[in-house]
Design a protein around this motif. Sequence first.
Motif, PDB file in Angstrom:
ATOM      1  N   GLU A  40      29.091  16.713  26.504  1.00 31.59           N
ATOM      2  CA  GLU A  40      30.313  16.135  25.920  1.00 31.59           C
ATOM      3  C   GLU A  40      31.515  17.046  26.181  1.00 31.59           C
ATOM      4  O   GLU A  40      32.596  16.580  26.532  1.00 31.59           O
ATOM      5  CB  GLU A  40      30.108  15.929  24.419  1.00 31.59           C
ATOM      6  CG  GLU A  40      31.225  15.181  23.744  1.00 31.59           C
ATOM      7  CD  GLU A  40      30.954  14.962  22.268  1.00 31.59           C
ATOM      8  OE1 GLU A  40      31.827  15.346  21.457  1.00 31.59           O
ATOM      9  OE2 GLU A  40      29.884  14.419  21.931  1.00 31.59           O
ATOM     10  N   PHE A  41      31.333  18.353  26.020  1.00 32.23           N
ATOM     11  CA  PHE A  41      32.401  19.316  26.314  1.00 32.23           C
ATOM     12  C   PHE A  41      32.830  19.208  27.779  1.00 32.23           C
ATOM     13  O   PHE A  41      34.015  19.183  28.089  1.00 32.23           O
ATOM     14  CB  PHE A  41      31.914  20.734  26.000  1.00 32.23           C
ATOM     15  CG  PHE A  41      32.832  21.802  26.490  1.00 32.23           C
ATOM     16  CD1 PHE A  41      33.922  22.211  25.728  1.00 32.23           C
ATOM     17  CD2 PHE A  41      32.605  22.432  27.710  1.00 32.23           C
ATOM     18  CE1 PHE A  41      34.780  23.206  26.179  1.00 32.23           C
ATOM     19  CE2 PHE A  41      33.451  23.424  28.164  1.00 32.23           C
ATOM     20  CZ  PHE A  41      34.539  23.814  27.404  1.00 32.23           C
ATOM     21  N   GLN A  42      31.844  19.131  28.678  1.00 33.75           N
ATOM     22  CA  GLN A  42      32.127  19.054  30.119  1.00 33.75           C
ATOM     23  C   GLN A  42      32.935  17.808  30.473  1.00 33.75           C
ATOM     24  O   GLN A  42      33.791  17.865  31.353  1.00 33.75           O
ATOM     25  CB  GLN A  42      30.819  19.052  30.916  1.00 33.75           C
ATOM     26  CG  GLN A  42      30.233  20.424  31.109  1.00 33.75           C
ATOM     27  CD  GLN A  42      31.064  21.265  32.032  1.00 33.75           C
ATOM     28  OE1 GLN A  42      31.887  22.051  31.601  1.00 33.75           O
ATOM     29  NE2 GLN A  42      30.879  21.102  33.306  1.00 33.75           N
TER      30      GLN A  42
ATOM     31  N   ILE B   6      28.011  22.571  20.880  1.00 33.40           N
ATOM     32  CA  ILE B   6      26.619  22.948  20.702  1.00 33.40           C
ATOM     33  C   ILE B   6      26.011  23.134  22.092  1.00 33.40           C
ATOM     34  O   ILE B   6      26.252  22.327  22.998  1.00 33.40           O
ATOM     35  CB  ILE B   6      25.868  21.877  19.899  1.00 33.40           C
ATOM     36  CG1 ILE B   6      26.412  21.849  18.460  1.00 33.40           C
ATOM     37  CG2 ILE B   6      24.363  22.132  19.918  1.00 33.40           C
ATOM     38  CD1 ILE B   6      25.848  20.737  17.603  1.00 33.40           C
ATOM     39  N   VAL B   7      25.262  24.223  22.251  1.00 30.64           N
ATOM     40  CA  VAL B   7      24.597  24.509  23.518  1.00 30.64           C
ATOM     41  C   VAL B   7      23.131  24.847  23.258  1.00 30.64           C
ATOM     42  O   VAL B   7      22.750  25.201  22.133  1.00 30.64           O
ATOM     43  CB  VAL B   7      25.273  25.672  24.277  1.00 30.64           C
ATOM     44  CG1 VAL B   7      26.605  25.247  24.873  1.00 30.64           C
ATOM     45  CG2 VAL B   7      25.456  26.889  23.388  1.00 30.64           C
ATOM     46  N   THR B   8      22.353  24.736  24.310  1.00 32.13           N
ATOM     47  CA  THR B   8      20.938  25.089  24.250  1.00 32.13           C
ATOM     48  C   THR B   8      20.656  26.108  25.343  1.00 32.13           C
ATOM     49  O   THR B   8      21.459  26.288  26.273  1.00 32.13           O
ATOM     50  CB  THR B   8      20.046  23.860  24.473  1.00 32.13           C
ATOM     51  OG1 THR B   8      20.223  23.394  25.817  1.00 32.13           O
ATOM     52  CG2 THR B   8      20.366  22.744  23.483  1.00 32.13           C
TER      53      THR B   8
ATOM     54  N   HIS C 241      41.683  23.190  17.447  1.00 35.65           N
ATOM     55  CA  HIS C 241      40.280  23.556  17.646  1.00 35.65           C
ATOM     56  C   HIS C 241      39.476  22.268  17.670  1.00 35.65           C
ATOM     57  O   HIS C 241      39.451  21.520  16.693  1.00 35.65           O
ATOM     58  CB  HIS C 241      39.786  24.472  16.526  1.00 35.65           C
ATOM     59  CG  HIS C 241      38.339  24.842  16.664  1.00 35.65           C
ATOM     60  ND1 HIS C 241      37.915  25.798  17.553  1.00 35.65           N
ATOM     61  CD2 HIS C 241      37.232  24.380  16.043  1.00 35.65           C
ATOM     62  CE1 HIS C 241      36.593  25.922  17.462  1.00 35.65           C
ATOM     63  NE2 HIS C 241      36.159  25.062  16.556  1.00 35.65           N
ATOM     64  N   ASP C 242      38.851  21.984  18.813  1.00 32.77           N
ATOM     65  CA  ASP C 242      38.048  20.774  18.953  1.00 32.77           C
ATOM     66  C   ASP C 242      36.579  21.144  19.029  1.00 32.77           C
ATOM     67  O   ASP C 242      36.212  22.173  19.601  1.00 32.77           O
ATOM     68  CB  ASP C 242      38.445  20.006  20.214  1.00 32.77           C
ATOM     69  CG  ASP C 242      39.859  19.457  20.125  1.00 32.77           C
ATOM     70  OD1 ASP C 242      40.231  18.958  19.046  1.00 32.77           O
ATOM     71  OD2 ASP C 242      40.592  19.521  21.127  1.00 32.77           O
ATOM     72  N   THR C 243      35.726  20.277  18.463  1.00 31.75           N
ATOM     73  CA  THR C 243      34.288  20.502  18.497  1.00 31.75           C
ATOM     74  C   THR C 243      33.621  19.365  19.267  1.00 31.75           C
ATOM     75  O   THR C 243      34.089  18.221  19.248  1.00 31.75           O
ATOM     76  CB  THR C 243      33.692  20.593  17.080  1.00 31.75           C
ATOM     77  OG1 THR C 243      33.973  19.394  16.366  1.00 31.75           O
ATOM     78  CG2 THR C 243      34.269  21.781  16.328  1.00 31.75           C
TER      79      THR C 243
END
Length: 131
Positions: free
Chosen positions: A38-40, A95-97, A30-32
Amino acid sequence: MTDDTAQPHLWEIDHPYYCKEGNYYKNGLHDTYASWTEFQEEWGDADKDMNLVFRWDWQRDDGEYLEEGEDPEPDTLLVFWVIQRKAILRSTECIVTEEDEPAVRAWLAERGQYLAAIWEPFTLAPAAEEN
């Protein structure tokens, strides 16, 4: 092209049941990520065959357990994957907005179409509501 204005926001979706982060049989899967950007960078163009997305959940703190003066936690997007070639279950979280929603929606829609292709010849549609 679809009209997204009639669709609920991703944070308004409450999927049935839940999926536990990571992998029950192996720690560390599980990566954060601190942001959608950053995820993209890590997963945005991941091969859809080898990194199959089977579920997502946009989580929003409803504030139910906040003490007076506390701010809610930021929204997060959980993505659940099957690494098919190696039969690995894993998850990611970022984290998303609300401003990220159009990009998140487009990315998830592409993966959803790929998942639906695996289920051909069935047409995937929402489950009928139980009475």
